[in-house]
Design a protein around this motif. Structure first.
Motif, PDB file in Angstrom:
ATOM      1  N   TYR A  15       0.856  -1.189   0.000  1.00 43.86           N
ATOM      2  CA  TYR A  15       0.000   0.000   0.000  1.00 43.86           C
ATOM      3  C   TYR A  15       0.885   1.229   0.000  1.00 43.86           C
TER       4      TYR A  15
ATOM      5  N   LEU B 112      -6.377   1.500   6.956  1.00 44.16           N
ATOM      6  CA  LEU B 112      -5.344   2.436   6.530  1.00 44.16           C
ATOM      7  C   LEU B 112      -5.670   3.806   7.110  1.00 44.16           C
TER       8      LEU B 112
ATOM      9  N   ALA C 277      -0.803   1.546   8.143  1.00 42.75           N
ATOM     10  CA  ALA C 277      -1.684   0.379   8.099  1.00 42.75           C
ATOM     11  C   ALA C 277      -1.810  -0.267   9.474  1.00 42.75           C
TER      12      ALA C 277
END
Length: 223
Positions: free
Chosen positions: A46, A103, A162
């Motif tokens: 991510y 997130l 995260a």
């Protein structure tokens, strides 16, 4: 006897050493590929793709960004990427306790503006917004799938953090679009170039007797 005046590209010792280096590298890469095939990696990455301020600090045009009937003081758009870069699909059962992957952008998220999934035909995992957090719901994320969430916020965003919920999945934040495989290829090419250049330099500066000795020694090893 080796003639130092001859072209480096005709020297047998040089190509013998390069051949050995290439053989060793191919062997290592073959073992690495076998291990990768036997132990498929589950990996999800991510990152914050972009964070853009919508209006200037001293905007005098009379433009406003509205949300729920109210003008935003410091409107920003942020884009968050989630990508399956592993060698297997990630399925919903890998989300522990059916808990979303969270997130945290550190700034209250007002709304989702757009969702995009690549390649075409793949479905983006549904999401839920809770204050500063974007929750990616347990879903089937296929191998190679990339999902971007475009969000509206009323404040600047500089990072995304995260909160893991995946079981046996390597979750990483990435700031680079270059894969580990490509990095390995580049390193291998650089190593071969360095070995070749080093051999050329040695052939040019070493005494002929020393080069003869090295060539005989290498030949004896491969007999």
């Amino acid at each position: 006897m080796v003639n130092l005046a001859e072209g480096w590209y005709t020297n047998g010792l040089l190509w013998t050493i390069v051949g050995v280096a290439v053989s060793l590298r191919v062997g290592v890469l073959a073992c690495w590929a076998t291990l990768k095939a036997a132990n498929p990696k589950l990996r999800l990455v991510y990152r914050l793709n972009l964070a853009t301020k919508l209006l200037g600090h001293h905007d005098s045009s009379g433009l406003h960004v509205m949300h729920n009937g109210e003008a935003l003081a410091n409107p920003h758009v942020a884009e968050v990427l989630v990508a399956n870069v592993g060698r297997r699909d990630i399925v919903a059962s890998m989300f522990h306790g059916n808990t979303p992957l969270t997130l945290d952008l550190g700034e209250p998220i007002l709304t989702l503006l757009a969702t995009k999934s690549h390649p075409t035909g793949t479905l983006a995992p549904p999401m839920v917004i809770t204050d500063t957090k974007l929750g990616v719901q347990p879903s089937h994320i296929v191998r190679g799938q990339k999902v971007t969430y475009t969000l509206l916020l009323d404040g600047p965003v500089s990072d995304v953090v995260a909160i893991p919920s995946l079981v046996n999945v390597d979750l990483r934040k990435t700031d680079s679009s270059i894969s580990n495989f490509m990095i390995s290829i580049l390193l291998a090419a650089g190593l071969l170039i360095a070995i070749t250049v080093g051999c050329i330099v040695c052939i040019q500066i070493f005494p002929p007797d020393a080069i003869d000795w090295m060539q005989d020694h290498v030949n004896n090893i491969w007999k």
